[in-house]
Design an enzyme around this catalytic site. Structure first.
Site, short mmCIF file in Angstrom:
data_model
loop_
_atom_site.label_atom_id
_atom_site.label_comp_id
_atom_site.label_asym_id
_atom_site.label_seq_id
_atom_site.Cartn_x
_atom_site.Cartn_y
_atom_site.Cartn_z
N LYS A 126 4.25 9.47 0.13
CA LYS A 126 2.91 9.14 0.62
C LYS A 126 1.90 9.62 -0.39
CE LYS A 126 0.92 7.32 4.29
NZ LYS A 126 1.49 6.37 5.27
N ASP A 166 -2.61 2.20 3.67
CA ASP A 166 -2.66 3.02 4.89
C ASP A 166 -4.15 3.05 5.26
OD1 ASP A 166 -0.76 4.96 6.55
OD2 ASP A 166 -2.64 6.03 6.33
#
Ligand code: NDP
Ligand code: 2IT
Length: 450
Positions: A126, A166
């Site tokens: 991430k 995201d």
């Protein structure tokens, strides 16, 4: 809990004392693993859990950029390459002022299990930045993305690490990031990013995938428990990418979506929200959700109050879909939802429910579709985008959507079968953690002490 798990958890808390979200994510997973760990003493002998909770690599970097007033701004960039044992690191980029190392690590940690559940060859990662896209001009967004990629390009690649979107990162940002990557590397490496535009290597149905996948999972979970979406009232926290396409699929299955929100408040339309208006406001105009009232004056707008239950959760619903951010539903909110008769909660967001709220839902027989399983459709379709890029070919919308549906059905089946094997009833939170862990632990054990 087993002594080994307790020791690892204690050490995670000590070593990462100021990372509360990361500790929460690890706590939830490790708490589910007691039986599996006890059955396999070699995990402790080979310090598997200690390795699992330590990222392979954490990268942080300076992101300087010039705003429209010619002032130099500086943000912090991150990429966490948490676990690459089943494939290249894979996971989104989040641009939001709240981003810090704890949030990045919790997201990357959860991504490991989610990606394992998809059955596709992708590791967990991430990244993101504390950059706030709100109120920025298009050129400011572009300059920020270019500067972010100036550093990130050293650390990614289609066989190494493949970022995507995201919160705060959608097709526009991926376009700017991809352009800068291509310029620096002087090569067309399509599979280095996913969520790309359809004109330059993106996959059909990627935009819809997380939301559609959430509802496919919800459909399977309800079916298993002799329920369905038809005629159910649904409320959705958030009005971004995940929320919008979850709403679309829920409506297609005959549910009525009565409330959606953004970080300021929620709109409540008891006739059922007109999704095309939400798409116009959010995807095209990038405005606040309260604009909905301009064309639909019969609807209500309820503003959030600091420290109080987010307005969207005060509305009665059969099915609640948190699709905004982490820890959106705490115990107090869970109690209110149960009091109002909620039958199922589907986590579109990552870790939207606190641990005590999860337990409260489970104790009160609310069906809970856990994020790692239920929102895996986005990353799974990202992996399908990578496949298409490698083949230099693209599938039709229907082909991708069918594959996505099949993947979500399989994920639900592994949650269901694992719940059965471990006597967990309908605790799919624990069964998703166990099913993901089994795959990762097996790959890590096979690859030796790395
Ligand atoms: P978007 O940026 O498209 O939308 C985010 C939405 O959540 C907006 O409505 C935003 O409101 C709201 N929101 C964000 N932060 C907060 C906050 N701190 N408090 C209240 N509301 C907030 O993001 P996505 O739809 O892509 O992501 C939503 C969630 O889904 C995230 O948890 C993400 O990690 C998760 N997810 C996303 C996937 C994807 O493919 N995009 C895949 C799997 C999970 P506002 O505009 O006011 O900030
Ligand atoms: O949380 C997630 O799974 C995502 N933001 C999607 C990641 C991806 O690589 O598509």
């Amino acid at each position: 809990m087993s002594k080994y798990i307790n020791e690892v958890l204690a050490s995670v808390k000590e070593k990462n004392a100021n990372e509360k979200e990361f500790i929460q994510a690890v706590d939830e997973v490790l708490n589910s693993l007691k039986t599996v760990i006890e059955k396999n003493p070699s995990f402790e002998e080979l310090s598997l859990l200690e390795r699992l909770v330590e990222p392979e690599r954490i990268i942080t970097f300076r992101v300087p950029w010039i705003d429209d007033n010619n002032k130099v701004q500086v943000n912090r960039g991150y990429r966490i390459q948490f676990n690459g044992s089943i494939g290249p690191f894979k996971g989104g980029l989040r641009f939001h002022p709240s981003v810090n190392q704890s949030i990045m690590k919790f997201l990357a940690f959860e991504q490991i299990f989610k990606n394992a559940l998809t059955g596709l060859p992708i590791g967990g990662g991430k990244g993101g930045s504390d950059f706030d896209p709100k109120g920025k001009s298009d050129m400011e967004i572009m300059r920020f993305c270019q500067s972010f990629m100036n550093e990130l390009q050293r650390h990614i690649g289609h066989d190494l690490d493949v970022p995507a979107g995201d919160i705060g990162v959608g097709a526009r940002e991926i376009g700017y990031l991809f352009g800068q990557y291509r310029k620096i590397k002087n090569t067309y490496e399509a599979g280095v990013l996913t969520g790309k535009g359809l004109d330059y290597g993106g996959s059909l149905a990627r935009k819809e995938a997380t939301g559609f996948g959430l509802i496919y999972f919800m459909r399977e979970m309800l079916k298993e428990n002799n329920l369905d979406l038809h005629g159910k009232t649904v409320t959705i926290s958030g009005s971004g990418n995940v929320a919008i396409y979850a709403a679309q699929k829920a409506i297609e299955y005959g549910a009525k979506v009565v409330a959606m929100s953004d970080s300021n408040g929620c709109i409540y339309d008891d006739i059922g929200i007109d999704l095309s208006e939400i798409k116009r406001i959010k995807e095209v105009e990038r405005l606040r959700i309260k604009e909905y009232l301009n064309n639909y004056p019969h609807a209500k707008y309820i503003e959030n109050k600091k420290g109080k239950t987010p307005a969207v959760y005060t509305i009665k619903a059969d099915i609640v879909l948190p699709c905004a951010t982490q820890n959106d539903i705490n115990l107090e909110t869970a109690k209110l939802l149960v009091k109002n008769g909620v039958i199922a909660v589907g986590e579109g967001a990552n870790m939207p429910t606190t641990i005590d709220a999860i337990n409260y839902f489970l104790e009160n027989n609310v069906l809970l579709a856990p994020a790692k399983a239920a929102n895996a459709g986005g990353v799974a379709t990202s992996a399908l985008e990578m496949s298409q890029n490698s083949m230099r070919y693209s599938w039709s919308f229907e082909e991708v959507d069918k594959k996505l549906e099949g993947i979500m059905k399989n994920i639900f089946k592994s949650c269901k079968d694992t719940a059965k094997e471990y006597n967990l009833g309908t605790n799919y939170v624990a069964s998703a953690n166990i099913a993901g862990f089994k795959k990762i632990s097996s790959a890590m054990m096979a690859q030796g002490v790395i």
